[in-house]
Design an enzyme around this catalytic site. Structure first.
Site, PDB file in Angstrom:
ATOM      1  CG  ASP A 182      -2.125   0.932   1.075  1.00 12.25           C
ATOM      2  OD1 ASP A 182      -3.159   0.530   0.514  1.00 12.25           O
ATOM      3  OD2 ASP A 182      -2.003   2.089   1.528  1.00 12.25           O
ATOM      4  CE1 TYR A 315      -5.523   6.437  -0.826  1.00 11.84           C
ATOM      5  CE2 TYR A 315      -5.342   6.951   1.513  1.00 11.84           C
ATOM      6  CZ  TYR A 315      -5.470   6.026   0.489  1.00 11.84           C
ATOM      7  OH  TYR A 315      -5.543   4.685   0.790  1.00 11.84           O
ATOM      8  CG  HIS A 367      -4.522  -4.109   0.062  1.00 10.41           C
ATOM      9  ND1 HIS A 367      -3.709  -3.669  -0.965  1.00 10.41           N
ATOM     10  CD2 HIS A 367      -4.603  -3.060   0.942  1.00 10.41           C
ATOM     11  CE1 HIS A 367      -3.319  -2.426  -0.733  1.00 10.41           C
ATOM     12  NE2 HIS A 367      -3.843  -2.034   0.420  1.00 10.41           N
TER      13      HIS A 367
END
Length: 402
Positions: A182, A315, A367
């Site tokens: 990630d 982000y 993930h």
């Protein structure tokens, strides 16, 4: 750089914060739901109601707080970041009994945390003549867990990499390796670019991404056009297409208007629960989450030092970095492919531009492999640095063996 002494850390959430959480859960208002919706429209109402009720009256935070404190040796220390002042950083640090163990930094992403190291920590530090051992460090990224969050704009990949690198130096690990997925992939990749060779010796990721071949590399581009996809690659492309069209709406919001979303995450524990629970379920490979496991994961966001809104600003700040990865690292790289990862590229694409020395492919897992498939992930890391491998003894004097 700040080399302040580390301070032992124990989680001890004040009673008043627990009382506030329970009061908010008591007043929760739920939306309606269409008939037979299942997961088609998002997290099912029945799941969120069940978890909310458990969080309110059937979940013992103090029990899990005590378990985390007992199982994870945690610390904090001040790290000075160029242009951003000093941040107090929380981390897990456990040394192996093997003196020549390899220093390894584990780097999480969103919606993960330092808690992801819990299952792999005893495996990484395990001493055996059959495999290398590691001195393991798991950082809480700035704005996550119990690390302080930056207050200035522009805290991007370079700064996250600087914090992680300076933490390793402060711990006495002037040469080290890393593992991350990630955002951990982006951050350890940036570390490889900034500090690779002298300090950062090798990196391993479970999010192996790369750009496709272009006409600028004629042979690679021709192979890309002519060589058919393997069944594994076809499945990965389908998974990526699902994520792009059905699962990436959160990314658009968090990378453009994180403050707006932050009000909901900071004020509503049910909103935070639903926002993250959706990812825990849909991003994994049929992993059987227990309600307590989910609620501990979410509670760490709710009780985090800076609050859950701080965690999503990465982000926005890394949006440009993500679009432009920059030069490819030149240090040795290891990869793990799990079939339910959100984005996966053919291994040939990665090998074309990176110095891949270890590659592993799995038939299950998603993930969050440190949680879903801890044994497989650690086996891959061990394989990369084992005797006879290209990266064996990549950290001078630290073979990982007694």
């Amino acid at each position: 750089m700040s080399f302040s002494d580390e301070t032992p850390f124990q989680i001890n959430i004040p009673d008043e914060k627990l009382a506030t959480l329970h009061a908010k859960l008591e007043l929760a208002t739920f939306p309606d739901e269409l008939e037979d919706a299942g997961w088609k429209y998002g997290a099912p109402l029945a799941d969120i109601k069940r978890l909310t009720e458990k969080w309110k009256s059937g979940y013992d935070w103090r029990k899990h707080e005590k378990e985390i404190n007992q199982e994870l040796p945690m610390f904090t220390r001040d790290i000075e970041v160029d242009g951003f002042g000093v941040l107090n950083i929380h981390y897990v640090h456990k040394k192996s009994e093997v003196v020549d163990a390899i220093p390894l930094l584990f780097c999480h992403g969103w919606p993960g945390s330092f808690l992801e190291v819990k299952k792999i920590l005893p495996l990484l530090t395990d001493s055996s003549p059959e495999h290398p051992s590691f001195h393991a460090v798991a950082i809480s990224l700035p704005g996550y867990g119990f690390s302080e969050a930056p207050l200035k704009q522009g805290f991007a990949a370079k700064q996250y990499a600087e914090v992680a690198h300076k933490l390793m130096l402060a711990l006495g690990y002037s040469e080290y390796v890393t593992q991350g997925g990630d955002w951990g992939f982006m951050i350890t990749r940036k570390m490889a670019c900034e500090y690779g060779g002298k300090h950062h010796k090798a990196w391993h990721t479970n999010l192996p991404v790369a750009t496709p071949p272009s006409w600028k590399s004629p042979l690679s581009f021709l192979a890309f056009l002519l060589i058919p996809w393997s069944p594994e690659e076809k499945a990965a492309i389908e998974r990526g297409e699902w994520f792009r069209t059905k699962g990436s709406g959160y990314h658009a919001e968090q990378s453009t208007q994180p403050q707006t979303l932050g009000y909901s995450l900071a004020d509503s524990p049910v909103g935070l629960l639903a926002w993250i629970y959706e990812k825990l379920v849909l991003w994994t490979d049929n992993y059987k989450w227990s309600d307590d496991e989910v609620l501990t994961w979410i509670s760490l966001y709710w009780f985090s030092r800076a609050g859950p809104a701080a965690s999503i600003r990465i982000y926005f700040e890394l949006a440009g970095d993500r679009r432009n990865l920059g030069p490819n690292p030149t240090i040795p790289m290891g990869t793990s492919y799990f079939p339910k990862e959100l984005v996966a590229m053919p291994a040939a694409w990665l090998c074309r531009v990176n110095k891949v020395v270890s590659e592993s492919h799995h038939t299950t897992g998603g993930h969050f492999p440190a949680t879903e498939r801890p044994e497989e992930l650690v086996q891959d890391v061990r394989k990369m640095f084992a005797r006879g491998s290209t990266a064996f003894a990549i950290v001078p004097g630290k073979t990982g063996y007694a």
